[in-house]
Scaffold this motif. Sequence first.
Motif, mmCIF file in Angstrom:
data_model
loop_
_atom_site.group_PDB
_atom_site.id
_atom_site.type_symbol
_atom_site.label_atom_id
_atom_site.label_comp_id
_atom_site.label_asym_id
_atom_site.label_seq_id
_atom_site.Cartn_x
_atom_site.Cartn_y
_atom_site.Cartn_z
ATOM 1 N N ARG A 130 -6.694 27.894 -46.915
ATOM 2 C CA ARG A 130 -8.368 27.450 -47.352
ATOM 3 C C ARG A 130 -8.402 26.169 -48.002
ATOM 4 N N GLU A 131 -9.861 25.471 -47.918
ATOM 5 C CA GLU A 131 -9.915 24.696 -48.833
ATOM 6 C C GLU A 131 -10.866 24.417 -49.216
ATOM 7 N N ASN A 132 -11.540 23.668 -50.734
ATOM 8 C CA ASN A 132 -13.221 23.555 -50.880
ATOM 9 C C ASN A 132 -13.516 21.770 -51.071
ATOM 10 N N PHE A 133 -14.446 21.993 -50.407
ATOM 11 C CA PHE A 133 -14.569 20.578 -50.755
ATOM 12 C C PHE A 133 -15.595 20.302 -51.642
ATOM 13 N N HIS A 134 -15.849 19.685 -52.493
ATOM 14 C CA HIS A 134 -16.916 19.473 -53.217
ATOM 15 C C HIS A 134 -17.917 18.246 -52.716
ATOM 16 N N SER B 242 -5.932 28.303 -32.612
ATOM 17 C CA SER B 242 -6.804 27.854 -33.952
ATOM 18 C C SER B 242 -8.213 27.543 -33.987
ATOM 19 N N TRP B 243 -8.382 27.810 -35.236
ATOM 20 C CA TRP B 243 -9.867 27.538 -35.958
ATOM 21 C C TRP B 243 -10.171 27.182 -37.296
ATOM 22 N N VAL B 244 -11.642 27.137 -37.527
ATOM 23 C CA VAL B 244 -11.876 26.686 -38.453
ATOM 24 C C VAL B 244 -13.619 27.475 -38.446
ATOM 25 N N CYS B 245 -13.353 28.021 -39.610
ATOM 26 C CA CYS B 245 -14.613 28.335 -40.192
ATOM 27 C C CYS B 245 -15.348 27.469 -41.561
ATOM 28 N N TYR B 246 -16.227 27.320 -41.495
ATOM 29 C CA TYR B 246 -17.666 27.202 -42.503
ATOM 30 C C TYR B 246 -17.883 27.519 -43.197
ATOM 31 N N VAL C 162 -18.210 23.207 -49.865
ATOM 32 C CA VAL C 162 -18.417 23.586 -49.156
ATOM 33 C C VAL C 162 -16.844 24.584 -48.431
ATOM 34 N N ARG C 163 -16.946 25.654 -47.881
ATOM 35 C CA ARG C 163 -15.624 26.247 -48.099
ATOM 36 C C ARG C 163 -14.748 25.882 -46.025
ATOM 37 N N ALA C 164 -13.864 25.488 -46.489
ATOM 38 C CA ALA C 164 -13.638 25.447 -45.203
ATOM 39 C C ALA C 164 -11.984 26.242 -45.061
ATOM 40 N N TYR C 165 -12.106 27.369 -44.035
ATOM 41 C CA TYR C 165 -10.940 27.970 -43.665
ATOM 42 C C TYR C 165 -10.514 27.131 -42.349
ATOM 43 N N THR C 166 -9.150 27.444 -41.824
ATOM 44 C CA THR C 166 -8.633 26.952 -41.122
ATOM 45 C C THR C 166 -7.356 27.915 -40.571
ATOM 46 N N GLU C 167 -6.968 27.972 -39.790
ATOM 47 C CA GLU C 167 -5.642 28.951 -38.419
ATOM 48 C C GLU C 167 -5.397 28.259 -38.056
ATOM 49 N N ASP D 299 1.276 22.308 -37.073
ATOM 50 C CA ASP D 299 -0.362 21.572 -36.539
ATOM 51 C C ASP D 299 -0.944 21.658 -37.466
ATOM 52 N N MET D 300 -0.738 22.534 -38.896
ATOM 53 C CA MET D 300 -1.690 22.785 -40.159
ATOM 54 C C MET D 300 -1.566 21.364 -40.626
ATOM 55 N N ALA D 301 -0.872 20.492 -40.967
ATOM 56 C CA ALA D 301 -1.854 19.711 -41.404
ATOM 57 C C ALA D 301 -2.642 18.853 -40.469
ATOM 58 N N ALA D 302 -2.586 18.657 -39.089
ATOM 59 C CA ALA D 302 -3.725 18.225 -38.448
ATOM 60 C C ALA D 302 -5.298 18.942 -38.359
ATOM 61 N N LEU D 303 -4.566 20.416 -37.900
ATOM 62 C CA LEU D 303 -6.085 20.797 -38.095
ATOM 63 C C LEU D 303 -7.337 20.682 -39.457
ATOM 64 N N SER D 304 -6.337 20.206 -40.686
ATOM 65 C CA SER D 304 -6.877 20.535 -41.631
ATOM 66 C C SER D 304 -7.902 19.209 -41.953
ATOM 67 N N ALA D 305 -7.355 18.568 -41.444
ATOM 68 C CA ALA D 305 -7.630 16.609 -41.654
ATOM 69 C C ALA D 305 -8.812 17.216 -40.846
ATOM 70 N N ALA D 306 -9.146 17.594 -39.488
ATOM 71 C CA ALA D 306 -9.733 17.409 -38.517
ATOM 72 C C ALA D 306 -11.259 18.351 -39.113
ATOM 73 N N ALA D 307 -10.522 19.537 -39.795
ATOM 74 C CA ALA D 307 -11.666 20.396 -40.347
ATOM 75 C C ALA D 307 -12.872 19.357 -41.459
ATOM 76 N N LYS D 308 -11.500 18.996 -41.969
ATOM 77 C CA LYS D 308 -12.462 17.796 -43.418
ATOM 78 C C LYS D 308 -13.049 17.021 -43.014
ATOM 79 N N ASP D 309 -12.456 15.958 -41.841
ATOM 80 C CA ASP D 309 -13.160 15.234 -40.974
ATOM 81 C C ASP D 309 -14.455 15.211 -40.760
ATOM 82 N N PHE D 310 -14.793 16.539 -40.043
ATOM 83 C CA PHE D 310 -16.377 17.140 -39.759
ATOM 84 C C PHE D 310 -17.214 17.684 -40.891
#
Length: 468
Positions: A384-388, A430-434, A443-448, A454-465
Amino acid sequence: MATPIKFGTSGWRSIVADEFTIANIRRAVAGIAAYVKTQPEPHRVLVGRDPRFLGEAFVDEAARILAAAGVTPIVIPHAAPTPAIAYAVRQLKTSGSINFTASHNPPEYNGIKFSTHDGAPALPTVTSQIEAAIMALGDNPTIPRLNTPEPNFETVDVKDDYLKRLAELVDLKAIADAGIKVVFDPFWGAARGYSCHILRGAGVTVETVHDYRDVLFGGHAPEPDDHLLGDAKAKMKEIGASLVIATDGDADRFGIVDSDGTFLQPNYIIALLFDYLVETRGWRNGVAKSVATTNLINALADYHKVPLYETPVGFKYIGELILADKIAIGGEESAGLTIRDHVPEKDGVIAGLLVAEMVARRGKTLGQQLKELFVKVGSFYPVRENFHLTVEAKAKFTEKLKADPTELSGRKVTTVVRTDGLKLVLEDGSWVCYRLSGTEPVVRAYTESRNEADMAALSAAAKDFVLS
């Protein structure tokens, strides 16, 4: 103009002396009293608190407002866990409870949780009525208040009955017979004297840290997360303990550390306990999880052939399923869970005790048990990551969420889920939830991901979105 008082996923919270003032507490309690008066008699409400600054004064003020409104207050004189208060609501058959707590929020915050007659967190249909009653008071309300110097309010100690119930739900003898040692960290909070008391009473060796009142919670939020569990880990190493169990400020959330010092994220604890309860209790009536919680639970539901319920974020929705006896366990990735035949509220105390039982009876570390779970149903790696964001960026992203994406950084989206926010399920599972915060530009981004690489790559994709 009066401050708008809004009840979010778990009550109303704000900074003390900013928006959380005596005047606003009076308005909030008057609104709750107005709602209670619309419910069947007798109109009786428990009033409790966690150990935060001025908690005793807030409880007294709330009791005076309730009494003047014709609602009988029952005061809990000592700080008490949220789940213990929920259990008392059910046992005493009150109209509900007012609990002064900001849970895991920093020490400058306080708040009000209102639970209804069933001990569950108030649903939006209830909180909307309370908010309407508060609005009806106007900007400068004159709220009746009992002015007796030392009112003789009824009081109740909720501890003994709650611990007695936990002893019926948890195999304490198995924990004692296994000879494991436990470290308990209540984070200076409401569970002081609870988990340690029941374990010691069963003959388990328990050492505690942060077992005294500190309204500043050591200078940080009373949140049982990995980076704040250093003292508990040091004590674990010192005594050779098998486990650290921790609770947050009001003891509705949990934190768990394995024997090697590894923090087990709540997603994994919920999944492990689900598997364990099916194995040991034979409960097959179902499992519930919020949309942002690991799909390891989905895989286990398929494996055990039990119904899966995926809810919006907010434990009140899981509480409804507990009340209907549709689930054996329900949990959220934010470290909340409860089980069948227990309170329809998050309970960090029972979570820790059940983990201790699971380790004792299985005779394996949590890490070993998790590896076996992955072998059984596949691996899952949630983050889980938070984007301010700026206010403008949040508004732009809000518009973006209205569309159904077909891909995420070149990955095909196979399913779009809108139970709460926007969840994108990809081809490999895999999934991403915003989810957007309702109170701040976050924005809270949940990735799995399905594999660790693949964790880092999926997290980067979630952030890019979010930022593109």
